[in-house]
Motif scaffolding. Structure first.
Motif, mmCIF file in Angstrom:
data_model
loop_
_atom_site.group_PDB
_atom_site.id
_atom_site.type_symbol
_atom_site.label_atom_id
_atom_site.label_comp_id
_atom_site.label_asym_id
_atom_site.label_seq_id
_atom_site.Cartn_x
_atom_site.Cartn_y
_atom_site.Cartn_z
ATOM 1 N N THR A 2 0.837 -1.239 -0.117
ATOM 2 C CA THR A 2 0.102 -0.134 -0.035
ATOM 3 C C THR A 2 0.807 1.262 -0.032
ATOM 4 O O THR A 2 2.052 1.286 0.453
ATOM 5 C CB THR A 2 -0.838 0.044 1.331
ATOM 6 O OG1 THR A 2 -0.095 0.166 2.604
ATOM 7 C CG2 THR A 2 -1.731 -0.969 1.149
ATOM 8 N N VAL A 6 3.189 9.978 4.396
ATOM 9 C CA VAL A 6 3.838 9.462 5.563
ATOM 10 C C VAL A 6 4.322 10.766 6.282
ATOM 11 O O VAL A 6 4.923 11.580 5.694
ATOM 12 C CB VAL A 6 4.857 8.648 5.529
ATOM 13 C CG1 VAL A 6 5.665 8.218 6.964
ATOM 14 C CG2 VAL A 6 4.680 7.407 4.762
ATOM 15 N N GLU A 13 5.662 7.478 0.476
ATOM 16 C CA GLU A 13 6.611 6.290 0.974
ATOM 17 C C GLU A 13 5.639 5.225 0.547
ATOM 18 O O GLU A 13 4.658 4.975 1.212
ATOM 19 C CB GLU A 13 7.007 6.513 2.335
ATOM 20 C CG GLU A 13 7.908 5.536 2.730
ATOM 21 C CD GLU A 13 8.551 5.435 4.157
ATOM 22 O OE1 GLU A 13 8.243 4.645 4.972
ATOM 23 O OE2 GLU A 13 9.149 6.500 4.532
ATOM 24 N N LEU A 15 4.702 1.537 1.594
ATOM 25 C CA LEU A 15 4.608 0.703 2.735
ATOM 26 C C LEU A 15 4.542 -0.905 2.118
ATOM 27 O O LEU A 15 3.620 -1.408 1.655
ATOM 28 C CB LEU A 15 3.773 0.978 3.847
ATOM 29 C CG LEU A 15 3.505 2.459 4.260
ATOM 30 C CD1 LEU A 15 2.334 2.678 4.930
ATOM 31 C CD2 LEU A 15 5.054 2.688 4.732
ATOM 32 N N TYR A 16 5.466 -1.679 2.784
ATOM 33 C CA TYR A 16 5.377 -3.006 2.496
ATOM 34 C C TYR A 16 4.989 -4.008 3.560
ATOM 35 O O TYR A 16 5.493 -3.641 4.733
ATOM 36 C CB TYR A 16 6.595 -3.493 1.771
ATOM 37 C CG TYR A 16 7.053 -2.465 0.576
ATOM 38 C CD1 TYR A 16 6.682 -2.875 -0.706
ATOM 39 C CD2 TYR A 16 7.861 -1.402 0.580
ATOM 40 C CE1 TYR A 16 6.962 -1.962 -1.653
ATOM 41 C CE2 TYR A 16 8.367 -0.754 -0.315
ATOM 42 C CZ TYR A 16 8.043 -0.836 -1.515
ATOM 43 O OH TYR A 16 8.421 -0.026 -2.442
ATOM 44 N N ASP A 17 4.297 -4.902 3.102
ATOM 45 C CA ASP A 17 3.817 -5.760 4.271
ATOM 46 C C ASP A 17 5.038 -6.789 4.600
ATOM 47 O O ASP A 17 5.837 -7.063 3.766
ATOM 48 C CB ASP A 17 2.598 -6.521 4.129
ATOM 49 C CG ASP A 17 2.468 -7.417 2.796
ATOM 50 O OD1 ASP A 17 3.706 -8.076 2.510
ATOM 51 O OD2 ASP A 17 1.277 -7.825 2.482
ATOM 52 N N ARG A 21 8.191 -8.308 2.393
ATOM 53 C CA ARG A 21 9.739 -8.081 2.784
ATOM 54 C C ARG A 21 10.293 -9.323 2.894
ATOM 55 O O ARG A 21 11.476 -9.321 2.513
ATOM 56 C CB ARG A 21 9.719 -7.242 4.090
ATOM 57 C CG ARG A 21 9.358 -5.796 4.069
ATOM 58 C CD ARG A 21 9.282 -5.109 5.365
ATOM 59 N NE ARG A 21 8.775 -3.835 5.275
ATOM 60 C CZ ARG A 21 9.186 -2.973 6.013
ATOM 61 N NH1 ARG A 21 10.142 -3.150 6.833
ATOM 62 N NH2 ARG A 21 8.479 -1.859 5.950
ATOM 63 N N THR A 48 16.135 0.267 -0.347
ATOM 64 C CA THR A 48 14.984 -0.311 0.735
ATOM 65 C C THR A 48 15.436 -1.785 0.824
ATOM 66 O O THR A 48 15.426 -2.054 1.945
ATOM 67 C CB THR A 48 13.536 -0.174 -0.123
ATOM 68 O OG1 THR A 48 13.480 1.332 -0.310
ATOM 69 C CG2 THR A 48 12.625 -0.709 0.837
ATOM 70 N N SER A 63 11.062 -6.942 8.942
ATOM 71 C CA SER A 63 10.065 -6.193 9.496
ATOM 72 C C SER A 63 10.479 -5.878 11.073
ATOM 73 O O SER A 63 9.394 -5.051 11.489
ATOM 74 C CB SER A 63 8.592 -6.905 9.450
ATOM 75 O OG SER A 63 8.629 -7.193 8.016
#
Length: 88
Positions: A2, A6, A13, A15-17, A21, A48, A63
């Motif tokens: 999503t 931020v 930015e 956002l990765y779940d 990751r 990243t 994470s």
């Protein structure tokens, strides 16, 4: 994945779940492919992914900023662990 603004500063930015990751780190660690190549394939910035790999190696998860608790060195229980188990 999503995306969103931020911090209210208008900076975008991604956002990765955790699953994404972990999968990205797994590709790097299991295939040996260079981080920039994997990042390009996944459509993320190399920096990243570059930050996730050592975090996963150190903490057990890309994470988390905290190490995942694991067994004691040598498979032995520390005195405090043994006492905790005996109290149960």
């Amino acid at each position: 994945m999503t995306g969103g603004t931020v911090g209210g500063h208008g900076i975008q930015e991604a956002l990765y779940d955790a699953e994404f990751r972990e999968g990205a780190v797994r590709i790097v660690t299991e295939t040996g492919k260079p981080i920039p190549e994997v990042a390009e394939d996944l459509g993320i910035h190399p920096g990243t992914l570059r930050s996730w790999v050592p975090r996963a190696r150190h903490n057990g998860s890309p994470s988390s900023d905290r190490p995942v608790a694991g067994p004691s060195p040598g498979g032995r229980l520390r005195e405090s662990e043994r006492a905790g188990l005996e109290r149960r």
